[in-house]
Design a protein around this motif. Sequence first.
Motif, PDB file in Angstrom:
ATOM      1  N   ARG A 192       0.950  -1.340   0.043  1.00 28.87           N
ATOM      2  CA  ARG A 192      -0.087   0.062   0.044  1.00 28.87           C
ATOM      3  C   ARG A 192       0.821   1.535   0.184  1.00 28.87           C
ATOM      4  O   ARG A 192       0.565   2.431  -0.655  1.00 28.87           O
ATOM      5  CB  ARG A 192      -0.972  -0.056   1.306  1.00 28.87           C
ATOM      6  CG  ARG A 192      -1.940  -1.256   1.209  1.00 28.87           C
ATOM      7  CD  ARG A 192      -3.070  -0.964   2.506  1.00 28.87           C
ATOM      8  NE  ARG A 192      -3.711  -2.026   2.528  1.00 28.87           N
ATOM      9  CZ  ARG A 192      -5.093  -2.118   1.942  1.00 28.87           C
ATOM     10  NH1 ARG A 192      -5.274  -0.876   1.075  1.00 28.87           N
ATOM     11  NH2 ARG A 192      -5.916  -2.927   1.866  1.00 28.87           N
ATOM     12  N   ARG A 193       2.197   1.269   0.722  1.00 30.47           N
ATOM     13  CA  ARG A 193       2.878   2.349   0.596  1.00 30.47           C
ATOM     14  C   ARG A 193       4.214   1.669   0.566  1.00 30.47           C
ATOM     15  O   ARG A 193       4.550   0.505   0.661  1.00 30.47           O
ATOM     16  CB  ARG A 193       2.717   3.149   1.917  1.00 30.47           C
ATOM     17  CG  ARG A 193       2.818   2.532   3.127  1.00 30.47           C
ATOM     18  CD  ARG A 193       2.629   3.439   4.265  1.00 30.47           C
ATOM     19  NE  ARG A 193       3.169   3.017   5.686  1.00 30.47           N
ATOM     20  CZ  ARG A 193       3.298   3.759   6.679  1.00 30.47           C
ATOM     21  NH1 ARG A 193       3.524   5.109   6.560  1.00 30.47           N
ATOM     22  NH2 ARG A 193       3.570   3.045   7.968  1.00 30.47           N
ATOM     23  N   SER A 194       5.396   2.785   0.392  1.00 33.38           N
ATOM     24  CA  SER A 194       6.602   2.266   0.125  1.00 33.38           C
ATOM     25  C   SER A 194       7.404   1.755   1.152  1.00 33.38           C
ATOM     26  O   SER A 194       6.888   1.766   2.304  1.00 33.38           O
ATOM     27  CB  SER A 194       7.469   3.569  -0.402  1.00 33.38           C
ATOM     28  OG  SER A 194       7.698   4.321   0.682  1.00 33.38           O
ATOM     29  N   SER A 208       8.778   4.440   3.655  1.00 29.87           N
ATOM     30  CA  SER A 208       8.140   4.939   4.449  1.00 29.87           C
ATOM     31  C   SER A 208       7.494   4.280   5.641  1.00 29.87           C
ATOM     32  O   SER A 208       7.727   4.945   6.904  1.00 29.87           O
ATOM     33  CB  SER A 208       6.634   5.596   3.829  1.00 29.87           C
ATOM     34  OG  SER A 208       5.989   4.306   3.423  1.00 29.87           O
ATOM     35  N   PRO A 256       4.662   0.874  -5.210  1.00 30.32           N
ATOM     36  CA  PRO A 256       5.136   2.155  -4.529  1.00 30.32           C
ATOM     37  C   PRO A 256       6.647   2.270  -4.932  1.00 30.32           C
ATOM     38  O   PRO A 256       7.391   1.138  -5.073  1.00 30.32           O
ATOM     39  CB  PRO A 256       4.893   1.693  -3.180  1.00 30.32           C
ATOM     40  CG  PRO A 256       3.892   0.916  -3.178  1.00 30.32           C
ATOM     41  CD  PRO A 256       4.066   0.044  -4.468  1.00 30.32           C
TER      42      PRO A 256
END
Length: 225
Positions: free
Chosen positions: A22-24, A27, A216
Amino acid sequence: MTDARRPEGLLLDAMGTLIGLRRSVGSTYAAFAAEYGLKVDAEAINAVFPQLFRAAPALAFPGLEGAALLEAEQAWWIELIAGCLKACGHEGTLPEGLGPALFAHYATAEPWQVYPDVPDHLQRWSDAGLKLAVVSNFDQRLHPLLEQLELAPWLDAVVVSSAVGAAKPDPRPFQRALELLKLPAAAAWHIGDSPEDEAGARAAGLHCVLIERQQPAGTPGGSNR
């Protein structure tokens, strides 16, 4: 010989094919590091993670099972996490608990997403009578993860490199999946997203279809993470 255009089964890569982040990576690593008192730049992690991931030894542990296999899997990831932070300027040892916390986080559904087209494809293939198996360069966390993401009911088998003792492009993960599906190589296709998918599938005698997903930043493209 079975017609390669009409397979009886499909072997499917997991990360980057069925599911993605969903995100890098950066992060997530930076957020967890901050909880342990470390300030790390997310973009710096995104820059180094793909190279370090590809340079790491294969996520495969021949002869190990049970608790010993789980310990080896977690140690592999903690070493990679430590390497990422070191490459981003962190000196010294990894804070106690950070590696296991990240390992546990990626065992949950929270950081993952199922690509929108996947359920419809799996249902259609299942309705057509195709046998379906996942073949992934991942570890035992994939089994409960696929359950949490509600993909497991469509799957007849799940093969992970850590448990089979070999990682793509080695043909053995594909061969193990074919054994579990009770199919010859000529009766199955492989769908993946990486050169390792294509090379491993061909080495196992499988027709391979490669797809490309938007992922991502920091995700190692075609890594089967």
